[in-house]
Design an enzyme around this catalytic site. Structure first.
Site, mmCIF file in Angstrom:
data_model
loop_
_atom_site.group_PDB
_atom_site.id
_atom_site.type_symbol
_atom_site.label_atom_id
_atom_site.label_comp_id
_atom_site.label_asym_id
_atom_site.label_seq_id
_atom_site.Cartn_x
_atom_site.Cartn_y
_atom_site.Cartn_z
ATOM 1 N N CYS A 98 22.441 61.315 42.260
ATOM 2 C CA CYS A 98 22.763 60.371 43.450
ATOM 3 C C CYS A 98 24.198 59.597 43.632
ATOM 4 C CB CYS A 98 21.531 59.219 43.613
ATOM 5 S SG CYS A 98 19.966 59.555 43.613
ATOM 6 N N CYS A 132 17.482 54.879 45.123
ATOM 7 C CA CYS A 132 16.091 55.454 44.419
ATOM 8 C C CYS A 132 15.906 54.500 43.302
ATOM 9 C CB CYS A 132 16.237 56.718 44.020
ATOM 10 S SG CYS A 132 17.285 57.150 42.391
ATOM 11 N N GLU A 172 24.563 67.579 44.481
ATOM 12 C CA GLU A 172 23.348 68.343 44.210
ATOM 13 C C GLU A 172 23.790 69.682 43.205
ATOM 14 O OE1 GLU A 172 21.541 68.718 47.894
ATOM 15 O OE2 GLU A 172 21.158 66.738 48.138
ATOM 16 N N ASN A 173 22.591 70.234 42.813
ATOM 17 C CA ASN A 173 22.626 71.449 42.126
ATOM 18 C C ASN A 173 21.410 72.541 42.554
ATOM 19 O OD1 ASN A 173 22.090 72.884 39.389
ATOM 20 N ND2 ASN A 173 24.103 71.721 39.024
ATOM 21 N N ALA A 174 21.649 73.603 42.313
ATOM 22 C CA ALA A 174 20.578 74.769 42.579
ATOM 23 C C ALA A 174 19.515 74.448 41.610
ATOM 24 C CB ALA A 174 21.360 76.093 42.010
ATOM 25 N N CYS A 177 18.400 54.803 40.155
ATOM 26 C CA CYS A 177 19.811 54.197 40.613
ATOM 27 C C CYS A 177 19.590 52.479 40.608
ATOM 28 C CB CYS A 177 20.220 54.416 42.044
ATOM 29 S SG CYS A 177 20.748 56.330 42.052
ATOM 30 N N ASN A 200 26.709 61.928 46.525
ATOM 31 C CA ASN A 200 25.863 62.722 45.951
ATOM 32 C C ASN A 200 26.254 64.221 45.659
ATOM 33 O OD1 ASN A 200 25.346 62.920 48.729
ATOM 34 N ND2 ASN A 200 23.422 63.750 48.445
ATOM 35 N N TYR A 248 17.409 71.555 40.907
ATOM 36 C CA TYR A 248 17.630 70.510 41.707
ATOM 37 C C TYR A 248 17.722 69.079 41.001
ATOM 38 C CZ TYR A 248 16.339 72.772 45.882
ATOM 39 O OH TYR A 248 16.064 73.587 47.028
ATOM 40 N N GLU A 272 24.993 56.746 44.214
ATOM 41 C CA GLU A 272 25.150 55.493 43.494
ATOM 42 C C GLU A 272 25.650 55.820 42.040
ATOM 43 O OE1 GLU A 272 22.623 56.472 45.271
ATOM 44 O OE2 GLU A 272 21.619 54.877 46.288
HETATM 45 N N1 THU Z 1 20.402 60.490 47.158
HETATM 46 C C1 THU Z 1 21.271 59.514 47.018
HETATM 47 O O1 THU Z 1 22.619 60.054 46.423
HETATM 48 N N2 THU Z 1 21.316 58.147 46.977
HETATM 49 C C2 THU Z 1 20.060 57.557 47.203
HETATM 50 O O2 THU Z 1 20.057 56.238 47.435
HETATM 51 C C3 THU Z 1 19.002 58.546 47.722
HETATM 52 C C4 THU Z 1 19.072 60.054 47.508
HETATM 53 C C5 THU Z 1 20.430 61.704 47.345
HETATM 54 C C6 THU Z 1 19.918 62.377 46.361
HETATM 55 C C7 THU Z 1 19.787 64.055 46.828
HETATM 56 O O3 THU Z 1 21.188 64.499 46.870
HETATM 57 C C8 THU Z 1 19.636 63.617 48.491
HETATM 58 O O4 THU Z 1 20.237 62.286 48.551
HETATM 59 C C9 THU Z 1 18.093 63.872 48.812
HETATM 60 O O5 THU Z 1 17.388 63.233 48.320
#
Ligand code: THU
Length: 161
Positions: free
Chosen positions: A72, A111, A63-65, A114, A61, A67, A74
């Site tokens: 993710c 999620c 992430e970014n400021a 994904c 995963n 959001y 996947e």
């Molecule tokens: N996240 C994933 O990368 N995959 C998942 O299956 C569930 C959530 C990440 C997104 C975010 O960076 C962090 O987990 C919290 O939600």
């Protein structure tokens, strides 16, 4: 009125019950958790796919400021795999998460967005993708996205077929 019952069989395997091929994908996903960029959630997710050309591609995963601009593990992994090998089919996918330095006690399930992307990859592959959701001790082995996304939307639906 007709009733349609939907259900799924999920195998819960200990590490020793996995095949060597499964273990390799699971280990790649667990290792990829260490490459996660997650300064906001501190939830490190790793994913890995096995392609029909024998390659294992992994990702995490990001992430970014801002959001919603993050992605993710996947989707990062699947998109990269398809971009690198557009003709390759995804055979297996593993997902793992790490918090406080440890692989989580519970599985990490994809999620909704994904799941939809896995649905598209399965359509491209023309066969069910084996999805392995990892926890510290066990791996849930699921034969195809349909179990996680019943009535998923794909190309055929778009074409009205
Ligand atoms: N996240 C994933 O990368 N995959 C998942 O299956 C569930 C959530 C990440 C997104 C975010 O960076 C962090 O987990 C919290 O939600």
């Amino acid at each position: 009125m007709k009733t349609l019952e939907i259900g799924a069989k999920i195998q819960i395997c200990s590490q020793t019950e996995l095949t060597l091929e499964q273990k390799n994908v699971v280990e790649a996903a667990k290792k990829a958790t260490l490459t996660s960029y997650s300064p906001y959630s501190h939830f490190q997710v790793g994913a890995a796919v096995l392609l029909d050309n024998g390659e294992i591609i992994s990702g995490s995963n990001q992430e970014n400021a801002a959001y919603p601009s993050g992605l993710c593990a996947e989707r990062t992994t699947i998109f990269y795999a398809h971009a690198k090998y557009p003709e390759a089919k995804i055979l297996k996918l593993a997902v793992a998460a790490r918090t406080n330095g440890e692989i989580t006690k519970d599985i990490c399930a994809p999620c909704g967005a994904c799941r939809q992307v896995i649905c598209e990859s399965e359509y491209r592959a023309g066969a069910p993708i084996e999805i392995m959701l990892c926890s510290k001790e066990e791996t849930y082995v699921i034969n195809g996205i349909n179990a996680l996304l019943p009535f998923g939307f794909n190309y055929d639906n778009l074409m009205g077929q």
